[in-house]
Design an enzyme around this catalytic site. Structure first.
Site, short mmCIF file in Angstrom:
data_model
loop_
_atom_site.label_atom_id
_atom_site.label_comp_id
_atom_site.label_asym_id
_atom_site.label_seq_id
_atom_site.Cartn_x
_atom_site.Cartn_y
_atom_site.Cartn_z
CG ASP A 1 0.86 -6.93 7.96
OD1 ASP A 1 0.15 -6.36 8.79
OD2 ASP A 1 1.68 -6.32 7.24
CG MET B 1 -1.84 -1.25 1.21
SD MET B 1 -3.41 -1.03 2.04
CE MET B 1 -2.89 -0.78 3.71
CG HIS C 1 6.94 -1.94 2.44
ND1 HIS C 1 6.74 -0.83 3.23
CD2 HIS C 1 5.76 -2.59 2.41
CE1 HIS C 1 5.48 -0.81 3.64
NE2 HIS C 1 4.87 -1.87 3.16
N GLY D 1 5.42 -9.96 4.35
CA GLY D 1 6.20 -9.87 5.59
C GLY D 1 5.46 -10.53 6.75
O1 PAF Z 1 0.06 -5.61 3.63
C1 PAF Z 1 -0.39 -4.76 2.84
O2 PAF Z 1 0.24 -3.74 2.57
C2 PAF Z 1 -1.76 -4.97 2.22
O3 PAF Z 1 -2.63 -5.59 3.09
C3 PAF Z 1 -1.71 -5.70 0.86
C4 PAF Z 1 -1.17 -7.12 1.01
C5 PAF Z 1 -0.83 -4.94 -0.11
C6 PAF Z 1 -3.11 -5.80 0.27
O4 PAF Z 1 -3.67 -4.54 0.07
#
Ligand code: PAF
Length: 292
Positions: free
Chosen positions: A149, A29, A36, A146
């Protein structure tokens, strides 16, 4: 590095790849941080081509949640992507992802209604939906998520297995700041004071981790060690603190098994929702720990 906006261009790019070129997809996102970047680096190492999608997916937010406040930093994201050697960045548009008359849903009960799903019953359906669409659009060989989450990664793995998708899910370790706080784009929405208070979450998890390393296996004692530290910070509103089996996400209620257990926490702090987790028992609890 190609930067695209339209779905048609993305499909054209995908078709231009040679059949034997492996594609790694990193769905995000945006507001990219070191967590990331570790996914992008893993994709760069593991695949011939790397695609990054950036889309603040409205379907995973309830009306009362922080969709409007979710941070967005497109220019910095492009710099990070270029530094990580990304081949394609797609800034997904809502009207292309969810055109008029869109009605399809994806449901993964009961995995999706535990832990974060209790307070956010719509959330994982929205995540699974957008990830499934991205998988269909990109047809990647591998996709990177990751373990910050953890529940999300578990649900996506389940969806891929249930739907026979030919995609390898690579789970990468949670990344922390040097002081222990788990990296999250939402940390940017914390005040300086809130940022300090947020440390209580990781400290609480580490307190339970130490107790577990010393031989404690009683669930109540481990939870008490963590909650004592977390609740000592008055600004933190604890949403849940649970010790679960990392595969089924089912809670342990008496003793944790020798194989270990995952301790997860969610809390609100100054209106910002934070999550963190720690595997008690070594490693990070995922089957594909940090590979790729
Ligand atoms: O973890 C995230 O940033 C979001 O939940 C994802 C996997 C990109 C889905 O919108």
């Amino acid at each position: 590095m190609k930067v695209l906006q339209s779905l048609a261009e993305v499909k054209e790019w995908r078709c231009s790849l040679a059949p034997d070129e492996s594609l790694g997809l990193v769905p995000t996102m945006g507001t990219l941080h070191a967590g990331h970047r570790s996914l992008l680096a893993a994709a760069r190492t593991g695949c011939d081509r790397v695609a990054l999608s950036i889309f603040v997916n409205p379907k995973q937010f309830a009306a009362s949640e922080d969709l409007g406040a979710y941070p967005q930093h497109a220019e910095e994201d492009l710099e990070s992507a270029a530094e990580e050697g990304v081949d394609l960045v797609w800034f997904t548009r809502e009207e292309e992802m969810y055109p008029e008359r869109f009605v399809t849903r994806v449901e993964l009960l009961p995995l999706a209604d535990r832990l974060c799903g209790k307070a956010r019953p719509h959330h994982f359906g929205g995540v699974a939906l957008v990830v499934l669409k991205l998988f269909n659009i990109f047809a990647p060989r591998r996709a990177y998520f990751g373990n910050k989450d953890f529940q999300q990664a578990t649900i996506i793995e389940r969806m891929v297995a249930d739907l026979n998708l030919d995609i390898e899910i690579v789970r990468c370790p949670l990344v922390r700041e040097p002081d222990g706080i788990a990296l999250s784009s939402r940390n940017l929405n914390l005040s300086r004071e809130g940022r300090r208070s947020a440390l209580a979450l990781s400290r609480g998890l580490f307190a339970a981790g130490e107790l577990h390393a010393g031989g404690e296996r009683d669930v109540s004692s481990l939870l008490l060690a963590a909650s004592g530290v977390i609740r000592s910070e008055a600004r933190v509103e604890l949403e849940y603190l649970e010790l679960v089996d990392p595969t089924s996400l089912e809670p342990f209620d008496q003793v944790v098994p020798d194989g270990g257990a995952l301790l997860l926490v969610a809390a609100m702090l100054d209106g910002v929702r934070l999550i963190d987790n720690l595997f008690l028992g070594g490693g990070d609890g995922s089957r594909d720990e940090g590979s790729g």
